[in-house]
Design an enzyme around this catalytic site. Structure first.
Site, PDB file in Angstrom:
ATOM      1  CB  SER A   1      -3.793  -1.119  -3.285  1.00  0.00           C
ATOM      2  OG  SER A   1      -4.463   0.028  -2.852  1.00  0.00           O
TER       3      SER A   1
ATOM      4  CG  HIS B   1      -7.648   4.487  -2.222  1.00  0.00           C
ATOM      5  ND1 HIS B   1      -6.457   3.858  -2.491  1.00  0.00           N
ATOM      6  CD2 HIS B   1      -8.478   3.529  -1.762  1.00  0.00           C
ATOM      7  CE1 HIS B   1      -6.559   2.574  -2.179  1.00  0.00           C
ATOM      8  NE2 HIS B   1      -7.776   2.340  -1.745  1.00  0.00           N
TER       9      HIS B   1
ATOM     10  NE  ARG C   1     -12.554  -1.078  -6.268  1.00  0.00           N
ATOM     11  CZ  ARG C   1     -11.624  -1.685  -5.571  1.00  0.00           C
ATOM     12  NH1 ARG C   1     -10.378  -1.620  -5.967  1.00  0.00           N
ATOM     13  NH2 ARG C   1     -11.919  -2.378  -4.492  1.00  0.00           N
TER      14      ARG C   1
ATOM     15  CE  LYS D   1      -5.599  -6.800   3.213  1.00  0.00           C
ATOM     16  NZ  LYS D   1      -6.717  -5.919   2.891  1.00  0.00           N
TER      17      LYS D   1
HETATM   18  P1  ADP Z   1      -9.936  -2.373   2.202  1.00  0.00           P
HETATM   19  O1  ADP Z   1      -8.862  -3.352   2.527  1.00  0.00           O
HETATM   20  O2  ADP Z   1     -10.642  -1.816   3.403  1.00  0.00           O
HETATM   21  O3  ADP Z   1     -10.910  -2.777   1.123  1.00  0.00           O
HETATM   22  P2  ADP Z   1      -8.753  -0.562   0.292  1.00  0.00           P
HETATM   23  O4  ADP Z   1      -7.643   0.371   0.545  1.00  0.00           O
HETATM   24  O5  ADP Z   1      -8.535  -1.646  -0.701  1.00  0.00           O
HETATM   25  O6  ADP Z   1      -9.122  -1.121   1.702  1.00  0.00           O
HETATM   26  O7  ADP Z   1     -10.059   0.237  -0.113  1.00  0.00           O
HETATM   27  C1  ADP Z   1     -10.625   1.207   0.728  1.00  0.00           C
HETATM   28  C2  ADP Z   1     -11.916   1.684   0.112  1.00  0.00           C
HETATM   29  O8  ADP Z   1     -11.631   2.350  -1.113  1.00  0.00           O
HETATM   30  C3  ADP Z   1     -12.908   0.569  -0.233  1.00  0.00           C
HETATM   31  O9  ADP Z   1     -14.221   1.058  -0.023  1.00  0.00           O
HETATM   32  C4  ADP Z   1     -12.665   0.327  -1.699  1.00  0.00           C
HETATM   33  O10 ADP Z   1     -13.817  -0.184  -2.345  1.00  0.00           O
HETATM   34  C5  ADP Z   1     -12.356   1.747  -2.165  1.00  0.00           C
HETATM   35  N1  ADP Z   1     -11.549   1.772  -3.369  1.00  0.00           N
HETATM   36  C6  ADP Z   1     -10.377   1.160  -3.632  1.00  0.00           C
HETATM   37  N2  ADP Z   1      -9.959   1.387  -4.894  1.00  0.00           N
HETATM   38  C7  ADP Z   1     -10.908   2.169  -5.459  1.00  0.00           C
HETATM   39  C8  ADP Z   1     -11.107   2.733  -6.767  1.00  0.00           C
HETATM   40  N3  ADP Z   1     -10.273   2.507  -7.765  1.00  0.00           N
HETATM   41  N4  ADP Z   1     -12.198   3.486  -6.962  1.00  0.00           N
HETATM   42  C9  ADP Z   1     -13.083   3.680  -5.965  1.00  0.00           C
HETATM   43  N5  ADP Z   1     -12.990   3.177  -4.728  1.00  0.00           N
HETATM   44  C10 ADP Z   1     -11.920   2.422  -4.485  1.00  0.00           C
END
Ligand code: ADP
Length: 168
Positions: free
Chosen positions: A130, A17, A92, A41
């Protein structure tokens, strides 16, 4: 001046992130991270804790000028309220693209006022999520390569008592 919003659950924030936030910060004048509270969620960390961790982690990583807010409801409403022109999402792997493309087009149909901009993650974080971090930590693994120290400590407080209890 272009204001961008980077929304997500951030449960918890990872270096993946942070990598996207850093890239977005370079491209846009103002960046806001929107921590999403979804009543449908279950998250490991409640909204306030996720926000606090995002703020601390970004500060530690030299991104103190990124604003952090919490929001609930539709992303298009939040974007309108904040008057952002751009919404950032991180990509990703291939599977991210299918999902993100669908959401972005749906937001457009719902009358969004912003453009969705996809930023590609660094090679190091292609498989980082995460949920993966939570799973590793729950089984006592080392997550220091994936999350800042403050997040690691928060995970320790949250998960270790459970792991210890289970092993009794
Ligand atoms: P959501 O539940 O909205 O998907 P996340 O916190 O999982 O929330 O992800 C938020 C954003 O960050 C999404 O666009 C996700 O693709 C991106 N993201 C999560 N992990 C990574 C990573 N390792 N590299 C790049 N982008 C990421």
């Amino acid at each position: 001046m272009t204001r961008a919003l980077y929304p997500g659950s951030f449960d918890p924030i990872t270096y993946g992130h942070i990598d996207i936030a850093r890239r977005a910060r370079k491209l846009f004048d103002e960046l806001i991270v929107g921590v999403f509270s979804n009543p449908n969620k279950r998250t490991l960390f409640p909204l306030e804790e996720r926000k606090k961790l995002v703020k601390r982690a970004l500060k530690e990583e030299g991104l103190a000028d990124v604003k952090v807010i919490g929001y609930t409801g539709l992303l298009i409403e939040c974007a309108k309220e904040l008057e952002v022109e751009v919404v950032i999402r991180g990509l990703r792997v291939n599977s991210d693209f299918d999902y993100e493309f669908q959401i972005a087009l749906t937001n457009r149909d719902l009358d969004s006022t912003f453009e969705t901009v996809f930023l590609m993650t660094s090679r190091d974080y292609v498989f980082l999520s995460s949920s993966m971090v939570k799973e590793i930590k729950a089984f006592g693994g080392d997550v220091s390569r994936f999350v800042p120290r403050v997040v690691e400590e928060a995970l320790e407080r949250k998960l270790q008592p459970v792991a210890r209890k289970e092993s009794r």
